[in-house]
Scaffold this motif. Structure first.
Motif, PDB file in Angstrom:
ATOM      1  N   ALA A 153       0.833  -1.208   0.000  1.00 20.17           N
ATOM      2  CA  ALA A 153       0.000   0.000   0.000  1.00 20.17           C
ATOM      3  C   ALA A 153       0.870   1.261   0.000  1.00 20.17           C
ATOM      4  O   ALA A 153       0.383   2.354  -0.271  1.00 20.17           O
ATOM      5  N   TRP A 154       2.148   1.102   0.325  1.00 24.48           N
ATOM      6  CA  TRP A 154       3.093   2.223   0.426  1.00 24.48           C
ATOM      7  C   TRP A 154       3.750   2.551  -0.912  1.00 24.48           C
ATOM      8  O   TRP A 154       4.603   3.439  -0.972  1.00 24.48           O
ATOM      9  N   ALA A 155       3.400   1.817  -1.994  1.00 25.47           N
ATOM     10  CA  ALA A 155       4.150   1.893  -3.261  1.00 25.47           C
ATOM     11  C   ALA A 155       4.315   3.341  -3.748  1.00 25.47           C
ATOM     12  O   ALA A 155       5.424   3.752  -4.115  1.00 25.47           O
ATOM     13  N   ALA A 156       3.233   4.112  -3.743  1.00 25.43           N
ATOM     14  CA  ALA A 156       3.318   5.463  -4.308  1.00 25.43           C
ATOM     15  C   ALA A 156       4.258   6.335  -3.471  1.00 25.43           C
ATOM     16  O   ALA A 156       5.085   7.079  -4.006  1.00 25.43           O
ATOM     17  N   ARG A 157       4.167   6.185  -2.131  1.00 26.86           N
ATOM     18  CA  ARG A 157       4.991   7.034  -1.254  1.00 26.86           C
ATOM     19  C   ARG A 157       6.476   6.674  -1.299  1.00 26.86           C
ATOM     20  O   ARG A 157       7.328   7.470  -0.954  1.00 26.86           O
ATOM     21  N   LEU A 158       6.762   5.421  -1.695  1.00 23.32           N
ATOM     22  CA  LEU A 158       8.165   4.982  -1.700  1.00 23.32           C
ATOM     23  C   LEU A 158       8.740   4.915  -3.118  1.00 23.32           C
ATOM     24  O   LEU A 158       9.851   4.415  -3.307  1.00 23.32           O
ATOM     25  N   ALA A 159       7.976   5.410  -4.088  1.00 18.60           N
ATOM     26  CA  ALA A 159       8.395   5.266  -5.495  1.00 18.60           C
ATOM     27  C   ALA A 159       9.796   5.841  -5.728  1.00 18.60           C
ATOM     28  O   ALA A 159      10.598   5.277  -6.475  1.00 18.60           O
ATOM     29  N   ASP A 160      10.129   6.953  -5.061  1.00 22.58           N
ATOM     30  CA  ASP A 160      11.449   7.547  -5.302  1.00 22.58           C
ATOM     31  C   ASP A 160      12.569   6.785  -4.605  1.00 22.58           C
ATOM     32  O   ASP A 160      13.744   7.139  -4.738  1.00 22.58           O
ATOM     33  N   GLU A 215      12.165   5.186   7.253  1.00 25.15           N
ATOM     34  CA  GLU A 215      11.955   6.537   7.811  1.00 25.15           C
ATOM     35  C   GLU A 215      10.769   7.246   7.159  1.00 25.15           C
ATOM     36  O   GLU A 215      10.272   8.238   7.686  1.00 25.15           O
ATOM     37  N   ARG A 216      10.279   6.727   6.031  1.00 27.10           N
ATOM     38  CA  ARG A 216       9.121   7.305   5.349  1.00 27.10           C
ATOM     39  C   ARG A 216       7.794   6.796   5.917  1.00 27.10           C
ATOM     40  O   ARG A 216       6.735   7.312   5.582  1.00 27.10           O
ATOM     41  N   LEU A 217       7.839   5.704   6.698  1.00 26.50           N
ATOM     42  CA  LEU A 217       6.607   5.018   7.101  1.00 26.50           C
ATOM     43  C   LEU A 217       6.286   5.259   8.572  1.00 26.50           C
ATOM     44  O   LEU A 217       7.195   5.390   9.395  1.00 26.50           O
ATOM     45  N   ALA A 218       4.974   5.268   8.875  1.00 29.61           N
ATOM     46  CA  ALA A 218       4.543   5.334  10.272  1.00 29.61           C
ATOM     47  C   ALA A 218       4.918   4.007  10.947  1.00 29.61           C
ATOM     48  O   ALA A 218       5.091   2.988  10.263  1.00 29.61           O
ATOM     49  N   PRO A 219       5.054   3.987  12.295  1.00 29.87           N
ATOM     50  CA  PRO A 219       5.555   2.781  12.963  1.00 29.87           C
ATOM     51  C   PRO A 219       4.811   1.495  12.583  1.00 29.87           C
ATOM     52  O   PRO A 219       5.447   0.472  12.288  1.00 29.87           O
ATOM     53  N   ALA A 220       3.470   1.509  12.551  1.00 32.89           N
ATOM     54  CA  ALA A 220       2.728   0.272  12.252  1.00 32.89           C
ATOM     55  C   ALA A 220       3.005  -0.178  10.822  1.00 32.89           C
ATOM     56  O   ALA A 220       3.149  -1.380  10.534  1.00 32.89           O
ATOM     57  N   GLU A 221       3.098   0.787   9.929  1.00 34.53           N
ATOM     58  CA  GLU A 221       3.355   0.453   8.530  1.00 34.53           C
ATOM     59  C   GLU A 221       4.782  -0.073   8.351  1.00 34.53           C
ATOM     60  O   GLU A 221       5.033  -0.980   7.567  1.00 34.53           O
TER      61      GLU A 221
END
Ligand SMILES: C[S@@+](CC[C@H](N)C(=O)[O-])C[C@H]1O[C@@H](n2cnc3c(N)ncnc32)[C@H](O)[C@@H]1O
Length: 258
Positions: A153-160, A215-221
């Motif tokens: 679900a994080w794909a877009a936020r981690l694309a870079d 470092e881009r993700l909230a703790p649960a994610e």
């Protein structure tokens, strides 16, 4: 990017081995000459800079790093090293060093085509540039990291975080450093690290390649990300009957003498 020195140190013995190999290469390239000024770019906790200061007690040794947390560990040592918080990309020496070393750091700095010739040109005559960088980007550890990024679900936020491999083939460095009078050596070593404990490859990457992802993700994610990545890693790096996990790791060494 926030480094965690404790996590990085968990595999200190394995991570120190290439630094020792780089130090031996510097000693060989200097062929008995004593350097006056030595700079370690991306010195981290200072292991190599301290070994350099021990090897050449008459030399002025400077350790450059942009991470206050990593430098805090280095400064805790009693070593005779000038630790400086700075960006490698902005670094320019006041006086030409006789040796510039960098162990496992320049893959975090871009534009190698400009960076490497600039470092070579910064050296004093007869100086040595000695660099080690991981070149493990097609290994399962990295391929599966990219797969985990793309399929969550994080794909877009981690694309870079899915950029091209930051270290080029050895031939590229041979071209960029080719210059009349430069004595250049390039080689690769695949270290077969024998790791112990649960999910040791995950733990290894938590100290390096995973840092900019987590470092881009909230703790649960971040927990969910690590669980998905660890499940893939267990298949790629199975635990052996003796309890160890073999983690092959390719590294590129570049040693240039002006
Ligand atoms: C993997 S650690 C290696 C540390 C040390 N050279 C060693 O061998 O243990 C990478 C280090 O490079 C530093 N670094 C990465 N990019 C940097 C940059 N652009 N400027 C300065 N330091 C940087 C990090 O802060 C980190 O301490």
């Amino acid at each position: 990017m926030t480094w965690d020195p404790d996590q990085y140190r968990r595999f200190q013995r394995q991570r120190q081995r290439p630094a020792e190999d780089l130090l031996a290469a510097v000693q060989g390239a200097l062929a008995g000459r004593a350097p006056r000024r030595i700079v370690d770019l991306g010195c981290g906790g200072g292991f190599l800079a301290i070994r350099l200061a021990e090897s050449w007690p008459g030399a002025a040794v400077t350790g450059i790093d942009r991470s206050p947390a990593m430098l805090a560990g280095a400064r805790a040592s009693a070593a005779r090293v000038d630790w400086q918080e700075a960006e490698i990309g902005d670094w320019r020496p006041d006086q030409p060093p006789d040796v510039i070393v960098s162990n496992a750091a320049l893959h975090w700095v871009g534009e190698h085509q400009a960076l490497f010739p600039r470092l070579l040109a910064a050296l004093a005559p007869g100086g040595v540039l000695a660099v080690q960088m991981p070149r493990n980007f097609s290994a399962p550890s990295h391929v599966l990291l990219a797969e985990t990024i793309r399929e969550g679900a994080w794909a877009a936020r981690l694309a870079d975080r899915l950029g091209p491999a930051p270290v080029h083939p050895p031939e590229a460095y041979a071209d960029w450093l080719a210059d009349a009078g430069v004595d250049l050596e390039l080689w690769e070593t695949v270290y077969l690290h024998r790791l112990t404990g649960d999910d040791p490859v995950l733990e290894w990457t938590r100290g390096a390649a995973l840092v900019p992802v987590l470092e881009r993700l909230a703790p649960a994610e971040a927990e969910a990300f690590q669980a998905a990545y660890a499940a893939r890693l267990r298949l790629a790096y199975p635990r052996r009957p003796d309890g160890t996990t073999l983690f092959p790791f390719r590294r590129l060494f570049i040693v240039a003498r002006t």
